[in-house]
Design an enzyme around this catalytic site. Structure first.
Site, PDB file in Angstrom:
ATOM      1  N   ASP A  67     -45.860 -31.691  21.127  1.00  0.00           N
ATOM      2  CA  ASP A  67     -44.913 -31.402  20.040  1.00  0.00           C
ATOM      3  C   ASP A  67     -45.284 -32.103  18.745  1.00  0.00           C
ATOM      4  O   ASP A  67     -46.179 -32.960  18.717  1.00  0.00           O
ATOM      5  CB  ASP A  67     -43.476 -31.769  20.471  1.00  0.00           C
ATOM      6  CG  ASP A  67     -43.403 -33.108  21.187  1.00  0.00           C
ATOM      7  OD1 ASP A  67     -44.297 -33.951  20.973  1.00  0.00           O
ATOM      8  OD2 ASP A  67     -42.466 -33.306  21.967  1.00  0.00           O
ATOM      9  N   ASN A 133     -31.913 -38.087  27.671  1.00  0.00           N
ATOM     10  CA  ASN A 133     -31.079 -36.920  27.997  1.00  0.00           C
ATOM     11  C   ASN A 133     -31.813 -35.908  28.880  1.00  0.00           C
ATOM     12  O   ASN A 133     -31.342 -34.793  29.071  1.00  0.00           O
ATOM     13  CB  ASN A 133     -30.596 -36.231  26.717  1.00  0.00           C
ATOM     14  CG  ASN A 133     -31.741 -35.695  25.868  1.00  0.00           C
ATOM     15  OD1 ASN A 133     -32.907 -35.800  26.244  1.00  0.00           O
ATOM     16  ND2 ASN A 133     -31.418 -35.103  24.727  1.00  0.00           N
ATOM     17  N   HIS A 135     -34.794 -34.580  28.300  1.00  0.00           N
ATOM     18  CA  HIS A 135     -35.707 -33.629  27.649  1.00  0.00           C
ATOM     19  C   HIS A 135     -37.154 -33.909  28.057  1.00  0.00           C
ATOM     20  O   HIS A 135     -37.519 -35.045  28.359  1.00  0.00           O
ATOM     21  CB  HIS A 135     -35.516 -33.580  26.133  1.00  0.00           C
ATOM     22  CG  HIS A 135     -36.034 -34.745  25.357  1.00  0.00           C
ATOM     23  ND1 HIS A 135     -35.537 -35.077  24.123  1.00  0.00           N
ATOM     24  CD2 HIS A 135     -37.011 -35.662  25.603  1.00  0.00           C
ATOM     25  CE1 HIS A 135     -36.191 -36.119  23.644  1.00  0.00           C
ATOM     26  NE2 HIS A 135     -37.087 -36.498  24.523  1.00  0.00           N
ATOM     27  N   GLU A 140     -34.539 -29.850  24.516  1.00  0.00           N
ATOM     28  CA  GLU A 140     -33.280 -30.568  24.673  1.00  0.00           C
ATOM     29  C   GLU A 140     -32.378 -29.842  25.684  1.00  0.00           C
ATOM     30  O   GLU A 140     -32.620 -28.673  26.019  1.00  0.00           O
ATOM     31  CB  GLU A 140     -32.568 -30.657  23.309  1.00  0.00           C
ATOM     32  CG  GLU A 140     -33.391 -31.328  22.204  1.00  0.00           C
ATOM     33  CD  GLU A 140     -33.434 -32.863  22.327  1.00  0.00           C
ATOM     34  OE1 GLU A 140     -33.399 -33.407  23.446  1.00  0.00           O
ATOM     35  OE2 GLU A 140     -33.509 -33.506  21.263  1.00  0.00           O
TER      36      GLU A 140
END
Ligand code: PGA
Length: 238
Positions: A67, A133, A135, A140
């Site tokens: 990313d 979280n 990801h 997400e």
């Protein structure tokens, strides 16, 4: 899913680094998927040490990073391209033309990144971190399991967690270009690393949680070759 628990961050780097080195030893033209963030730093340090000592040949290896922040140019000090050059690529004999990071300024056709990966034969080994979280990449909670590389919105939690790399949370880009969950699942082998207590819940979900888009990491339960390497704190809830 194979889970390897080790004592500390340095050991995570050694075990993950050895898996990467053995991929390169068995195929000098390996295609690696790479990750940024704090977690892979000990892995990259181990690979640089190995290069100094053993002269592992990276000249034919190709890499694809997960990313990049939208809006940051490749030479921006907070960009993931800059991070990779600084933390690994400039310290081994990889051909920089063989390294790929999504371009945060050219975001018109993000799925071209998946086409480029598949034109090169697909990823042999994908290194992953994990968000608090759940990801993976910047996928997400709520991301479709069918996703390919796309422009994604970062959650408030991710922006807050990543603000440590910036002057303040206000400076953290709100969007990123990220390989999708299907892009990641297409890799032939996956190595996920996690360090620290703040990752313990995500690791618990990854290993024991129901497969759900609420915890994107749980898609990895459907992959046939995943190795999870975690320190004692990240393993504390399993
Ligand atoms: P970290 O990030 O290695 O900086 O904790 C991991 C991630 O968000 O995927």
């Amino acid at each position: 899913m194979k889970v390897i628990k080790v004592l500390n961050e340095k050991e995570v780097g050694k075990v993950a680094g050895d898996l990467i080195l053995s991929a390169i030893q068995s195929n000098s033209s390996s295609i690696l998927g790479l990750a940024t963030g704090s977690t892979p730093e000990s892995t990259y340090e181990y690979l640089i040490e190995d290069f100094k000592k053993n002269k592992t040949d990276w000249s034919k290896v190709k890499t694809f990073n997960l990313d990049e922040y939208v809006g940051l140019s490749p030479d921006h000090k907070k960009s993931y391209r800059y991070f990779m050059n600084d933390k690994l690529f400039h310290k081994i004999n990889i051909d920089i033309k063989n390294t790929h990071v999504p371009d945060g300024l050219k975001i018109e056709n993000p799925e071209d990144y998946d086409k480029l990966i598949s034109k090169n034969g697909g990823i042999d080994l994908q290194l992953l971190g994990i968000g608090t979280n759940g990801h993976i990449g910047f996928n997400e909670p709520g991301t479709s399991f069918d996703s390919l590389t796309s422009v994604v919105d970062l959650t408030a939690e991710t922006i807050e967690v990543n603000s440590r790399f910036f002057e303040s949370a206000l400076e953290v880009p709100k969007k990123a270009v990220s390989m999708g969950l299907t892009s990641i699942m297409n890799a032939r082998k996956i190595v996920l690393i996690a360090i620290g207590k703040n990752k313990a819940e995500a690791i618990k979900q990854l290993i024991n949680g129901n497969i759900s888009i609420n915890w994107p990491c749980t898609i990895l339960q459907n992959h046939k070759d995943v190795t999870v390497i975690i320190d004692e704190e990240a393993a504390s809830l399993i």
